[in-house]
Design a protein around this motif. Structure first.
Motif, PDB file in Angstrom:
ATOM      1  N   GLY A 118     -27.120  52.622 111.397  1.00 54.51           N
ATOM      2  CA  GLY A 118     -25.983  51.979 110.754  1.00 54.51           C
ATOM      3  C   GLY A 118     -24.746  52.177 111.598  1.00 54.51           C
ATOM      4  N   VAL A 119     -23.640  52.433 110.931  1.00 51.29           N
ATOM      5  CA  VAL A 119     -22.397  52.695 111.646  1.00 51.29           C
ATOM      6  C   VAL A 119     -22.569  53.971 112.471  1.00 51.29           C
ATOM      7  CG1 VAL A 119     -19.939  53.115 111.414  1.00 51.29           C
ATOM      8  CG2 VAL A 119     -21.104  51.568 109.817  1.00 51.29           C
ATOM      9  N   GLN A 120     -23.069  54.995 111.775  1.00 52.87           N
ATOM     10  CA  GLN A 120     -23.527  56.158 112.536  1.00 52.87           C
ATOM     11  C   GLN A 120     -24.825  55.746 113.223  1.00 52.87           C
ATOM     12  OE1 GLN A 120     -22.024  59.176 112.844  1.00 52.87           O
ATOM     13  NE2 GLN A 120     -20.318  58.152 111.819  1.00 52.87           N
ATOM     14  N   PRO A 121     -25.075  56.256 114.399  1.00 55.54           N
ATOM     15  CA  PRO A 121     -26.265  55.763 115.117  1.00 55.54           C
ATOM     16  C   PRO A 121     -27.533  55.782 114.264  1.00 55.54           C
ATOM     17  CG  PRO A 121     -24.958  57.164 116.539  1.00 55.54           C
ATOM     18  CD  PRO A 121     -24.304  57.196 115.191  1.00 55.54           C
ATOM     19  N   TRP A 122     -27.930  56.938 113.808  1.00 57.04           N
ATOM     20  CA  TRP A 122     -29.119  57.026 112.967  1.00 57.04           C
ATOM     21  C   TRP A 122     -28.888  58.132 111.955  1.00 57.04           C
ATOM     22  CZ3 TRP A 122     -33.357  53.876 113.099  1.00 57.04           C
ATOM     23  CH2 TRP A 122     -33.509  53.062 114.218  1.00 57.04           C
ATOM     24  N   SER A 123     -29.317  57.895 110.717  1.00 55.90           N
ATOM     25  CA  SER A 123     -29.203  58.952 109.715  1.00 55.90           C
ATOM     26  C   SER A 123     -30.276  58.746 108.654  1.00 55.90           C
ATOM     27  CB  SER A 123     -27.810  58.961 109.083  1.00 55.90           C
ATOM     28  OG  SER A 123     -27.581  57.724 108.444  1.00 55.90           O
ATOM     29  N   VAL A 124     -30.453  59.770 107.835  1.00 54.10           N
ATOM     30  CA  VAL A 124     -31.429  59.696 106.743  1.00 54.10           C
ATOM     31  C   VAL A 124     -30.828  58.835 105.643  1.00 54.10           C
ATOM     32  CG1 VAL A 124     -32.718  60.988 105.016  1.00 54.10           C
ATOM     33  CG2 VAL A 124     -32.370  61.966 107.298  1.00 54.10           C
ATOM     34  N   LYS A 125     -31.428  57.681 105.429  1.00 60.33           N
ATOM     35  CA  LYS A 125     -30.918  56.746 104.431  1.00 60.33           C
ATOM     36  C   LYS A 125     -31.465  57.079 103.046  1.00 60.33           C
ATOM     37  CE  LYS A 125     -28.969  52.747 103.312  1.00 60.33           C
ATOM     38  NZ  LYS A 125     -27.573  52.407 103.531  1.00 60.33           N
ATOM     39  N   GLN A 126     -32.726  57.440 102.983  1.00 59.05           N
ATOM     40  CA  GLN A 126     -33.329  57.798 101.695  1.00 59.05           C
ATOM     41  C   GLN A 126     -34.521  58.713 101.937  1.00 59.05           C
ATOM     42  OE1 GLN A 126     -35.583  54.648  99.708  1.00 59.05           O
ATOM     43  NE2 GLN A 126     -35.177  53.278 101.414  1.00 59.05           N
ATOM     44  N   THR A 127     -34.909  59.379 100.851  1.00 57.66           N
ATOM     45  CA  THR A 127     -36.104  60.211 100.915  1.00 57.66           C
ATOM     46  C   THR A 127     -37.036  59.818  99.772  1.00 57.66           C
ATOM     47  OG1 THR A 127     -35.218  61.937  99.470  1.00 57.66           O
ATOM     48  CG2 THR A 127     -34.788  62.170 101.833  1.00 57.66           C
ATOM     49  N   ALA A 128     -38.289  60.146  99.938  1.00 59.78           N
ATOM     50  CA  ALA A 128     -39.266  59.965  98.862  1.00 59.78           C
ATOM     51  C   ALA A 128     -40.218  61.153  98.901  1.00 59.78           C
ATOM     52  CB  ALA A 128     -40.036  58.658  99.038  1.00 59.78           C
ATOM     53  N   PHE A 129     -40.690  61.550  97.743  1.00 58.06           N
ATOM     54  CA  PHE A 129     -41.654  62.658  97.629  1.00 58.06           C
ATOM     55  C   PHE A 129     -41.082  63.950  98.222  1.00 58.06           C
ATOM     56  CE2 PHE A 129     -43.923  58.640  98.596  1.00 58.06           C
ATOM     57  CZ  PHE A 129     -44.326  58.363  97.311  1.00 58.06           C
ATOM     58  N   LEU A 130     -39.793  64.161  98.025  1.00 56.21           N
ATOM     59  CA  LEU A 130     -39.156  65.320  98.634  1.00 56.21           C
ATOM     60  C   LEU A 130     -39.835  66.597  98.139  1.00 56.21           C
ATOM     61  CD1 LEU A 130     -36.866  65.870 100.611  1.00 56.21           C
ATOM     62  CD2 LEU A 130     -35.368  66.238  98.647  1.00 56.21           C
ATOM     63  N   GLY A 131     -40.255  67.416  99.066  1.00 56.38           N
ATOM     64  CA  GLY A 131     -40.963  68.644  98.731  1.00 56.38           C
ATOM     65  C   GLY A 131     -42.472  68.529  98.870  1.00 56.38           C
ATOM     66  N   ASP A 132     -42.971  67.298  98.885  1.00 57.12           N
ATOM     67  CA  ASP A 132     -44.425  67.113  98.995  1.00 57.12           C
ATOM     68  C   ASP A 132     -44.818  66.800 100.437  1.00 57.12           C
ATOM     69  OD1 ASP A 132     -45.044  67.459  96.239  1.00 57.12           O
ATOM     70  OD2 ASP A 132     -44.125  65.501  95.872  1.00 57.12           O
ATOM     71  N   ASN A 133     -46.075  67.120 100.726  1.00 56.80           N
ATOM     72  CA  ASN A 133     -46.608  66.989 102.069  1.00 56.80           C
ATOM     73  C   ASN A 133     -47.009  65.531 102.323  1.00 56.80           C
ATOM     74  OD1 ASN A 133     -47.867  67.428 104.481  1.00 56.80           O
ATOM     75  ND2 ASN A 133     -49.428  68.805 103.685  1.00 56.80           N
ATOM     76  N   VAL A 134     -46.249  64.834 103.137  1.00 56.69           N
ATOM     77  CA  VAL A 134     -46.555  63.441 103.452  1.00 56.69           C
ATOM     78  C   VAL A 134     -47.180  63.413 104.844  1.00 56.69           C
ATOM     79  CG1 VAL A 134     -45.649  61.113 103.749  1.00 56.69           C
ATOM     80  CG2 VAL A 134     -44.674  62.620 102.004  1.00 56.69           C
ATOM     81  N   ALA A 135     -48.447  63.092 104.897  1.00 57.21           N
ATOM     82  CA  ALA A 135     -49.191  63.209 106.150  1.00 57.21           C
ATOM     83  C   ALA A 135     -49.012  62.000 107.052  1.00 57.21           C
ATOM     84  CB  ALA A 135     -50.675  63.412 105.845  1.00 57.21           C
ATOM     85  N   LEU A 136     -48.737  60.852 106.456  1.00 57.81           N
ATOM     86  CA  LEU A 136     -48.777  59.612 107.230  1.00 57.81           C
ATOM     87  C   LEU A 136     -48.111  58.523 106.412  1.00 57.81           C
ATOM     88  CD1 LEU A 136     -50.156  58.566 109.867  1.00 57.81           C
ATOM     89  CD2 LEU A 136     -52.109  57.916 108.463  1.00 57.81           C
ATOM     90  N   TYR A 142     -46.705  52.223 102.717  1.00 57.66           N
ATOM     91  CA  TYR A 142     -47.745  53.096 102.175  1.00 57.66           C
ATOM     92  C   TYR A 142     -47.466  54.521 102.636  1.00 57.66           C
ATOM     93  CZ  TYR A 142     -50.287  48.761 101.340  1.00 57.66           C
ATOM     94  OH  TYR A 142     -50.655  47.506 100.910  1.00 57.66           O
ATOM     95  N   ALA A 143     -47.720  55.480 101.760  1.00 58.17           N
ATOM     96  CA  ALA A 143     -47.542  56.889 102.128  1.00 58.17           C
ATOM     97  C   ALA A 143     -48.777  57.671 101.703  1.00 58.17           C
ATOM     98  CB  ALA A 143     -46.303  57.479 101.455  1.00 58.17           C
ATOM     99  N   VAL A 144     -49.283  58.483 102.622  1.00 62.57           N
ATOM    100  CA  VAL A 144     -50.403  59.391 102.330  1.00 62.57           C
ATOM    101  C   VAL A 144     -49.810  60.731 101.929  1.00 62.57           C
ATOM    102  CG1 VAL A 144     -52.374  60.634 103.282  1.00 62.57           C
ATOM    103  CG2 VAL A 144     -51.903  58.270 104.016  1.00 62.57           C
ATOM    104  N   LEU A 145     -50.111  61.162 100.710  1.00 62.64           N
ATOM    105  CA  LEU A 145     -49.689  62.485 100.267  1.00 62.64           C
ATOM    106  C   LEU A 145     -50.878  63.423 100.345  1.00 62.64           C
ATOM    107  CD1 LEU A 145     -47.384  60.710  99.258  1.00 62.64           C
ATOM    108  CD2 LEU A 145     -47.268  62.124  97.215  1.00 62.64           C
ATOM    109  N   ASP A 146     -50.709  64.473 101.079  1.00 60.75           N
ATOM    110  CA  ASP A 146     -51.772  65.482 101.200  1.00 60.75           C
ATOM    111  C   ASP A 146     -51.358  66.674 100.344  1.00 60.75           C
ATOM    112  OD1 ASP A 146     -53.846  67.094 101.954  1.00 60.75           O
ATOM    113  OD2 ASP A 146     -53.047  67.531 103.951  1.00 60.75           O
ATOM    114  N   LEU A 147     -51.664  66.560  99.055  1.00 64.27           N
ATOM    115  CA  LEU A 147     -51.236  67.601  98.112  1.00 64.27           C
ATOM    116  C   LEU A 147     -52.231  68.748  98.207  1.00 64.27           C
ATOM    117  CD1 LEU A 147     -50.394  65.288  95.094  1.00 64.27           C
ATOM    118  CD2 LEU A 147     -48.869  66.089  96.913  1.00 64.27           C
TER     119      LEU A 147
END
Lengths: 366, 95
Positions: free
Chosen positions: A19-37, A48-53
């Motif tokens: 964006g205006v800043q070169p790159w930044s974290v715009k949003q998160t999903a599954f915060l705290g969970d292990n997202v493998a892919l 699509y998100a693979v959660l490896d719980l």
């Protein structure tokens, strides 16, 4: 160029945007969970998100609104009769899903088709956007599968799936440890394709056995699909004939060991690697993070380091954690220590993301 | 009828349907298998969190019946007492 990057981490999915800043974290999903892919399907824009719980198994989530809302969908499952028999002497075990290790979209003429590679070595196909999955028996039932074995994991796994842009029925998969296999009929029949690969870790008389090659990652040039690149456990290999015959590229600086490889979308001779000290160590050579780039099919390499940490850096880049966008100019990679760098000029210069991320498993442009 | 109590870590994966996610459920059945199956009818996605694709309790899930942990090799078809309480938890391993 793509202005969105999906970063799968030990503690959630991070969506980076330019964006205006070169790159930044715009949003998160599954915060705290292990997202493998994660996968951004280029055909319909679905994510699509693979959660490896750890306790509750692997799960798949799908978003049709770029990560605003997510829906749990089906995961691949093995039938009661399926067994994992390996070539390294481990006792046979019932086949159960350990990890969805690869997830790719089918061709533009195959809406809804997805491919999933798994540990323990099963390839699965969906024709309904992941609402249901079917084991690809043509590969699973090959007797050679019983000779596969685990690389870094206890059981073999399919981590790379390349769908040929010329004909989406032609699919190549890379297996740790089981070489490379190709189908030309959408998965019904398969042929081995790891001739020329060499395994240092085997007794000498077996070192060219195509079934025992530990492919770490395999990519295919979209505009020139006869060229594929492999980062292998003890080297780098290139194929010029669609992945049937492979040539060893021995001069990758500063090390031929690593996990990640990316190929330019239009220039088959241009590829990037993130080398590390082999193979029990798995840290950057001399504690310096560098990217190795060839532009001449592996005859010579540039060692790219501008903007990357050049002292006391112990970042390891996993196999899915280096990505190039459709333009071929923008690259990004993330590491086990949460380092993340983006280049706008094919790797000549790198900019560090200011966020301190969890350990990064996978990076893809959306 | 048995009372099934889900760990919060497990209940958080249930669809909320706009309301609170329930952690305690009353389910009919004469065995652990039957009461779990009854629960899975109400919460279809939960099955894959508690059991693997072969119907075995997941390696890192623990099931307690009236305070006693089930062995992962135990027969889920064994009869339950009249007012059993079944707790489904994450094991303190793995994960």
């Amino acid at each position: 160029m793509s202005d969105t990057i999906l970063v799968s981490t030990r503690k959630g999915l991070f969506v980076l945007e330019r964006g205006v800043q070169p790159w930044s974290v715009k949003q998160t999903a599954f915060l705290g969970d292990n997202v493998a892919l994660s996968l951004a399907d280029p055909r319909d824009g679905a994510w699509y998100a693979v959660l490896d719980l750890g306790h509750f198994g692997n799960k798949l989530q799908r978003s049709r609104d770029r990560g605003v809302t997510w829906q749990e969908i089906a995961v691949p499952a093995f039938g009661d009769a399926e067994q994992v028999i390996t070539g390294d002497g481990k006792p046979p075990l019932p086949a159960t899903l350990r990890l969805i290790w690869a997830l790719e979209a089918g061709g533009p003429d195959q809406p809804g088709r997805l491919w999933a590679g798994t540990i323990p070595g099963g390839l699965f196909r969906s024709d309904d956007h992941g609402d249901s999955w079917h084991l690809v028996r043509g590969l699973w039932d090959r007797p050679e599968r019983l000779g596969w074995f685990g690389g870094g994991y206890d059981q073999p796994g399919i981590h790379s799936i390349c769908v040929d842009p010329r004909d989406a029925r032609c699919v190549s998969v890379g297996i740790s440890t089981g070489g490379v296999w190709h189908t030309q009929d959408g998965g019904d029949t398969w042929a081995q394709g790891a001739s020329g690969m060499r395994a240092e870790y085997l007794p000498p008389e077996q070192s060219f056995d195509p079934h025992k090659q530990d492919v770490h990652h395999m990519v295919q040039c979209p505009a020139a699909p006869d060229t594929l690149w492999v980062q292998h456990h003890n080297g780098v290999f290139r194929s010029d004939n669609g992945g049937t015959q492979w040539h060893e590229v021995e001069n990758v600086p500063p090390s031929v060991f690593g996990f990640a490889v990316a190929v330019h979308p239009r220039e088959p001779g241009t590829a990037w690697f993130v080398p590390a000290r082999k193979d029990q160590a798995r840290v950057p050579v001399e504690a310096r993070v560098v990217v190795a780039r060839t532009r001449d099919r592996g005859r010579s390499f540039d060692v790219l380091r501008e903007g990357l940490p050049q002292e006391q850096a112990y970042d390891l880049t996993y196999r899915h954690a280096l990505a190039v966008d459709r333009s071929g100019d923008r690259l990004a990679f993330g590491t086990t220590t949460g380092g993340f760098w983006i280049s706008e000029d094919q790797g000549d210069r790198w900019q560090m993301l200011s966020a301190r991320l969890p350990p990064v498993y996978a990076v893809s442009f959306a | 009828v048995a009372k099934i109590v889900l760990a919060a870590q497990l209940a958080r994966w249930l669809p909320a349907d706009g309301g609170e996610r329930e952690t305690a459920w009353q389910c009919a059945g004469d065995s652990v298998r039957e009461v779990l199956d009854a629960l899975f009818v109400q919460c279809p996605t939960l099955r894959g969190y508690v059991l693997d694709e072969r119907g075995k309790i997941r390696r890192h899930v623990a099931v307690f019946v009236d305070g006693t942990a089930l062995s992962h090799h135990s027969d889920l078809g064994e009869p339950l007492g009249g007012h059993a309480e079944v707790h489904v938890l994450q094991a303190l391993s793995g994960g």
